[in-house]
Write a protein that holds these residues in place. Structure first.
Motif, short mmCIF file in Angstrom:
data_model
loop_
_atom_site.label_atom_id
_atom_site.label_comp_id
_atom_site.label_asym_id
_atom_site.label_seq_id
_atom_site.Cartn_x
_atom_site.Cartn_y
_atom_site.Cartn_z
N ASP A 110 0.87 -1.17 0.00
CA ASP A 110 0.00 0.00 0.00
C ASP A 110 0.91 1.23 0.00
OD1 ASP A 110 -2.29 1.55 -0.02
OD2 ASP A 110 -2.70 1.32 2.11
N ASP A 111 0.74 2.14 0.95
CA ASP A 111 1.52 3.37 0.90
C ASP A 111 2.78 3.33 1.76
OD1 ASP A 111 -0.25 3.31 3.08
OD2 ASP A 111 -0.54 5.48 3.12
N HIS A 112 2.71 2.77 2.96
CA HIS A 112 3.83 2.92 3.90
C HIS A 112 5.08 2.15 3.50
CE1 HIS A 112 1.79 5.45 6.77
NE2 HIS A 112 0.73 4.67 6.69
N GLU A 113 4.97 1.22 2.58
CA GLU A 113 6.16 0.57 2.07
C GLU A 113 7.05 1.57 1.32
OE1 GLU A 113 3.17 -2.78 2.51
OE2 GLU A 113 3.13 -0.69 1.84
N VAL A 114 6.47 2.70 0.93
CA VAL A 114 7.22 3.80 0.33
C VAL A 114 7.12 5.03 1.22
CG1 VAL A 114 7.53 5.28 -1.70
CG2 VAL A 114 6.81 2.90 -1.98
N GLU A 115 5.91 5.63 1.27
CA GLU A 115 5.66 6.83 2.06
C GLU A 115 4.16 6.98 2.23
OE1 GLU A 115 7.15 11.41 1.94
OE2 GLU A 115 6.12 10.73 0.13
N ASN A 116 3.72 7.52 3.35
CA ASN A 116 2.30 7.69 3.62
C ASN A 116 1.59 8.44 2.49
OD1 ASN A 116 -0.08 7.66 5.37
ND2 ASN A 116 0.26 9.85 5.59
N ASN A 117 0.49 7.82 2.00
CA ASN A 117 -0.46 8.47 1.08
C ASN A 117 0.16 8.95 -0.23
OD1 ASN A 117 -2.32 7.97 3.07
ND2 ASN A 117 -3.11 10.04 3.16
N TRP A 118 1.23 8.31 -0.70
CA TRP A 118 1.76 8.66 -2.01
C TRP A 118 0.81 8.20 -3.10
CZ3 TRP A 118 3.54 5.06 -5.78
CH2 TRP A 118 3.59 3.72 -5.36
N ALA A 119 0.93 8.83 -4.26
CA ALA A 119 0.08 8.49 -5.40
C ALA A 119 0.89 8.64 -6.68
CB ALA A 119 -1.14 9.41 -5.45
N ASP A 120 1.19 7.52 -7.33
CA ASP A 120 1.96 7.53 -8.57
C ASP A 120 3.27 8.30 -8.35
OD1 ASP A 120 2.75 7.13 -11.15
OD2 ASP A 120 1.18 8.30 -12.08
N ASP A 121 3.48 9.39 -9.08
CA ASP A 121 4.72 10.15 -8.94
C ASP A 121 4.61 11.29 -7.94
OD1 ASP A 121 6.13 8.62 -10.79
OD2 ASP A 121 5.43 9.83 -12.49
N VAL A 122 3.52 11.32 -7.19
CA VAL A 122 3.25 12.44 -6.28
C VAL A 122 3.53 12.01 -4.84
CG1 VAL A 122 1.56 14.13 -5.49
CG2 VAL A 122 1.47 13.29 -7.85
N PRO A 123 4.48 12.63 -4.16
CA PRO A 123 4.74 12.29 -2.75
C PRO A 123 3.69 12.90 -1.84
CG PRO A 123 6.18 14.08 -3.44
CD PRO A 123 5.42 13.66 -4.67
#
Length: 559
Positions: A250-263
């Protein structure tokens, strides 16, 4: 809408499966488990991160391990020497390895954090296997896995469990241990396997139970260290060793609430180029630490994670990716009354994945079609008045996308569509509709939502009938705010779901019990409650509807 370059990239992901690159993550070559090590022995036990298996097929599966002498090493290398290490593996028909089915050798390389992925085929369908690894004189723990039934067979009933959201700091992974003791045949992890935050950034009112090691995860070394900290937990290791897993992030494997190329707003990597580099690091570490096939080897900032796994004639598991291809959340994210949410151009899956899923519905002949995905699917309005206030991070923020998927399974007459969900740190069960605002709209599917393993802390038991979300949304049938998992039994006639809860995640000894049981009957869309454990109200003031709504929102969303 996404620009042409993004559409080209997404088309590339789907068409190639990302089986690209000149350096394989691992070799799985025929050999003997008793051959002498190619290099000198390691100084200590390198199997501190356990073993895992995943993505079962009728004739095989993928086996995983990662060598680490010092899992929490800050450089992310796990205390391993900067050289290749031979790793021998065995697959047997019995726990004591008296009936060896296959042996081989792989190479654990420094470039891949000394991870090993072994893809096996040619095994017998629909049966249990046991596996282990060895390097030098060191043996790994033993894991159990199994192959799927033949594609033309239903096979026996399937014991499938699904989980999500395991924030290491918020509690012990006791729920993973209890799940392992259930002896499931298959485990789905629906995201937030690990969290990116630095110590004490994401705190709960009762106080965090333990601490993350290292800063917020941004670099490859950070992500490798964080994955190793989670994998070193013995309760998580027990769950991985108990059965094969199907994983999606979901998101936290990268960063909270990211979307495609948008942090995320306020990101540690606000520059798009920096965020893409962060995705490169996050996805490489994710693949290195998960039992995934070669089709999921990352290509820079992209990874092919959505896929379809068939369990004979019984079930299709459509594992989705609702992060990598979505349009950015509308209206600044959060719970909003947002006109943009109904924009027909908005998508949570992207065009290519949506077509792939709809084609899967068209071609399906399975008894059950299960969508393993991350965020709440049914409408959840938290406002009893005329304004509709819903979460922009879930499918409510992509109304047209949800409608196209739902119409897809109804138009193609999918026999039993079931959506499985994580993310929201609470148990839910829902009827699914084409039009949630029309009380007479027929029920066309079912959604089961797993609470978190630890995220949010202990939570509280509750009487589902009292929750305002269920009063405002009559298609929502169940809610509970404790930690745990969902254990299902799937056969030709029904899917039975036991919502398991633990009274606390602040110790290692809590037992799991069934809070509620729901049944989905063959060709009868919607969930039917067959058991509910009585609720013993604590001696405290009754919370208002407003308080319960705000508590629910706080529990599932970090702000």
């Amino acid at each position: 809408m996404a620009d042409a370059s993004k559409l080209d990239r997404r088309s590339f992901l789907v068409s190639t499966g990302l089986a690209v690159g000149t350096a394989a993550t691992v070799s799985a070559l025929p050999g003997t488990a008793h051959a002498a090590p190619r290099a000198r022995s390691l100084s200590g036990d390198p199997f501190t991160l356990g073993v895992a298996s995943g993505d079962p097929e009728p004739d095989g599966f993928v086996l995983w391990t990662r060598l680490a002498l010092d899992p929490l090493a800050e450089d992310g290398r796990g205390g391993m020497p900067n050289r290749d290490v031979d790793v021998h593996w065995e697959v047997a028909r019995d726990e004591r390895f008296r009936k060896i089915e296959r042996r081989g050798k792989a190479v654990a390389r420094p470039a891949d954090a000394h991870s090993v992925h072994v893809e096996l085929n040619g095994l017998r369908h629909g049966r249990d296997y046991w596996y282990r690894f060895r390097t030098g004189n060191h043996f790994s723990p033993v894991g159990r896995t199994l192959t799927a039934p033949r594609l033309d067979s239903f096979g026996p009933a399937l014991a499938m469990a699904f989980v999500s959201c395991s924030q290491y700091e918020h509690g012990y992974f006791t729920a993973y241990r209890r799940l392992a003791e259930e002896h499931p045949d298959l485990i789905l992890h629906l995201g937030d396997y690990q969290y990116e935050y630095k110590p004490d950034h994401y705190t709960i009112p009762a106080g965090n139970v333990r601490d993350h090691r290292g800063p917020e995860t941004v670099t490859l070394a950070n992500y490798r260290q964080r994955h190793a900290q989670y994998k070193a937990d013995p309760d998580l290791q027990a769950a991985h060793a108990a059965a094969p897993w199907l994983v999606v992030f979901d998101d936290h494997e990268v960063e909270n609430n990211w979307a495609d190329d948008v942090p995320e707003a306020g990101s540690d990597t606000p520059d798009p180029a920096d965020f893409r580099r962060r995705r490169v690091a996050a996805f490489k570490a994710y693949y290195e630490n998960m039992p995934l096939r070669r089709r999921s080897i990352p290509n820079g900032p992209d990874i092919q994670i959505y896929r379809r796994v068939r369990w004979g004639k019984l079930a299709n598991f459509h594992m989705l990716d609702t992060r990598q291809f979505r349009d950015d959340q509308s209206c600044g994210d959060g719970y909003k009354d947002c006109p943009e949410a109904v924009d027909p151009k908005r998508s949570i899956t992207g065009d290519e994945q949506e077509k792939w899923l709809l084609d899967g519905f068209k071609e399906s002949r399975a008894r059950w079609d299960v969508l393993g995905q991350q965020v709440f699917f049914a409408q959840r309005d938290n406002n009893p008045g005329p304004a509709k206030i819903t979460s922009m991070d879930g499918w409510d923020g992509y109304v047209a996308s949800r409608k196209r998927i739902t119409e897809g399974w109804t138009n193609w007459k999918v026999r039993n569509p079931v959506v499985l969900t994580g993310d929201v740190h609470a148990h839910w069960a829902s009827d699914l509709k084409l039009d949630y605002d029309d009380p007479d709209s027929p029920v066309v599917g079912s959604e089961l939502v797993a609470t978190s393993i630890t995220s949010g802390g202990d939570g509280t038991d509750s009487n589902p009938a009292d929750h305002p979300f269920l009063q405002i949304n009559p298609h929502l049938r169940f809610y509970n705010n404790q930690r745990g998992y969902v254990l299902t039994k799937i056969d030709k006639h029904e899917m039975k779901a036991d919502f398991k809860t633990l009274p606390t995640v602040r110790d290692h000894v809590a037992e799991a019990s069934t809070k509620a049981t729901f049944v989905i009957e063959d060709e009868v869309p919607g969930v039917k409650q067959t058991y509910l454990r009585p609720f013993n109200a604590p001696k405290m003031s009754v919370k208002s509807d407003r308080d319960l709504i705000q508590e629910t929102i706080r529990n599932e969303t970090l702000r």
